[in-house]
Design a protein around this motif. Sequence first.
Motif, PDB file in Angstrom:
ATOM      1  N   SER A 169      -5.460  -4.418  -9.167  1.00  8.97           N
ATOM      2  CA  SER A 169      -4.746  -4.313  -7.974  1.00  8.97           C
ATOM      3  C   SER A 169      -4.926  -4.937  -7.153  1.00  8.97           C
ATOM      4  O   SER A 169      -5.743  -3.716  -6.629  1.00  8.97           O
ATOM      5  CB  SER A 169      -3.278  -4.254  -8.677  1.00  8.97           C
ATOM      6  OG  SER A 169      -2.423  -5.323  -8.056  1.00  8.97           O
ATOM      7  N   ASP A 208      -2.601  -5.517  -4.887  1.00 11.13           N
ATOM      8  CA  ASP A 208      -0.771  -6.017  -4.382  1.00 11.13           C
ATOM      9  C   ASP A 208      -0.671  -4.840  -3.952  1.00 11.13           C
ATOM     10  O   ASP A 208      -0.661  -3.544  -4.873  1.00 11.13           O
ATOM     11  CB  ASP A 208      -0.270  -6.609  -5.432  1.00 11.13           C
ATOM     12  CG  ASP A 208       1.535  -6.964  -5.150  1.00 11.13           C
ATOM     13  OD1 ASP A 208       1.685  -5.854  -4.397  1.00 11.13           O
ATOM     14  OD2 ASP A 208       2.357  -7.878  -6.499  1.00 11.13           O
ATOM     15  N   GLU A 209      -0.214  -4.874  -2.287  1.00  6.45           N
ATOM     16  CA  GLU A 209       0.222  -3.494  -1.482  1.00  6.45           C
ATOM     17  C   GLU A 209       1.699  -3.093  -2.260  1.00  6.45           C
ATOM     18  O   GLU A 209       1.470  -2.087  -2.286  1.00  6.45           O
ATOM     19  CB  GLU A 209       0.447  -4.538   0.014  1.00  6.45           C
ATOM     20  CG  GLU A 209      -0.999  -4.371   0.265  1.00  6.45           C
ATOM     21  CD  GLU A 209      -1.127  -5.008   1.838  1.00  6.45           C
ATOM     22  OE1 GLU A 209       0.199  -4.933   1.955  1.00  6.45           O
ATOM     23  OE2 GLU A 209      -1.717  -5.189   1.939  1.00  6.45           O
ATOM     24  N   THR A 210       1.824  -4.038  -2.619  1.00 10.22           N
ATOM     25  CA  THR A 210       3.796  -3.040  -3.101  1.00 10.22           C
ATOM     26  C   THR A 210       2.942  -2.246  -4.720  1.00 10.22           C
ATOM     27  O   THR A 210       3.531  -0.893  -4.945  1.00 10.22           O
ATOM     28  CB  THR A 210       4.781  -4.020  -3.484  1.00 10.22           C
ATOM     29  OG1 THR A 210       4.658  -5.175  -2.444  1.00 10.22           O
ATOM     30  CG2 THR A 210       5.756  -3.386  -4.548  1.00 10.22           C
TER      31      THR A 210
END
Length: 441
Positions: free
Chosen positions: A171, A173-175
């Motif tokens: 992934s 996605d930093e979140t």
Amino acid sequence: MSTQNSQSYWQRYRSVPIVYRIGAAFVLGSIVGLVVGQPATVLQPLGDIFVRLLSMIVIPIVVFTLLMGIRRISPAQLGRIGGQVIALYAAMSAIAVFIGLAVANLVNPGTGLTLAEDVQFEPEETPDFVEVLVGIVPENPIGAMAEGDVLATIFFVIVFGLALLYLEESSDDETVQAGIESIFNIVEAGTEALFKLVWGIMEYGVIGVFALMAAVFGEAGADAIASFAVLIAALTVAILLHIGLVYLGGLIMALTRQSPVAFLAGSKDAIVTALSIRSSSGTLPVTMSNADENLRIDESVYGFSLPLGATINMDGTAMYQGVVAIFAANLVGVQLTIVEQVTVVLIAVLASIGAGGVPGTGLIMLTLVLTQLGLPLEVVGFVAGVDPILDRLRTMTNVTGDLAVTTVVAHWNDAIDFTSGSWADPTQGLEVGGDTAAGDD
């Protein structure tokens, strides 16, 4: 002045390593049980609390340490380590049964005794291999954890941990990345907190072990023990041979080229706890703490091998099957053939995979062995009276084997530090009390 004296007594008490305090409680409780007799069983609830405290943290410590281990290991490494662990566990169990049979054939326990006509025992159903295999996959992972199903919990945690690793690598996605990192940070903090909790529980264990042993010997009595002295002696000799020759001589000295004294020094807390509470699963928190703090084994190995070993590695229990099979045959005046004794080995090894690491598992497995050999199941009821004593010896063997196999596998995978902990100084933890007595930095 009295307050200062109280503090001084407490400090002196705490200065004695916890393993010695528990050992003394074990001996004193046994003596009290034999002297007082049946009234000593009133102490049983104090012992039950100790067992429940340890059982309380089994599943949390399996989940947290296994996730920490997975974080530090690749899927390929996990497969290799898993194969090594299972192969060694199976081999050790097979050797254990052979040793048990050999000693029992020499000593011949049960000769001269007769089976009481009124002895009865209702055998519980022993799960077959397919049932155990299917049961590894939980229908409800939360339910499996609530029921204390260690194998099903291990399966779910491994799958979930690998999914987290895959998501972290794939992934962008930093979140998501931050969330996964937070999960592992919480797990790491939780693991450390659980290990601190273990040693708090062990402080109460001095009372708990005293109560357990007083209740056991108060119930069994000296007469019951004397009647089965040869059986107890045969199992004890077999266990000492297995630990000395196979674990210390074969696994530790031959395969890792390390000191058996250092291994025993690092494992002493788990060994004494297993002997006291007769539960591999209940001892698991202490076993893991010894592996981490004293034996300096990496979580990537012990986080997987020890929970698995507490469930499928039953060397002491498998050995018990061999000894009691000869005992049962002597009771009814028959002699087991070589083929029948080899059958005992195969049954004991396979049945141990489905045996949970809880008190009394040996009696359930024994029904399967006796049924296969055509020996009377009443023998199970005959030995049930002293089984709490025999079970302690079996559990001690199982836990020692878990740590010995874990040490070898860690050595093979460069996941152990032989320059610190008990390996560097076998007397570590023998001079001071408190948490540091367990090998804490």
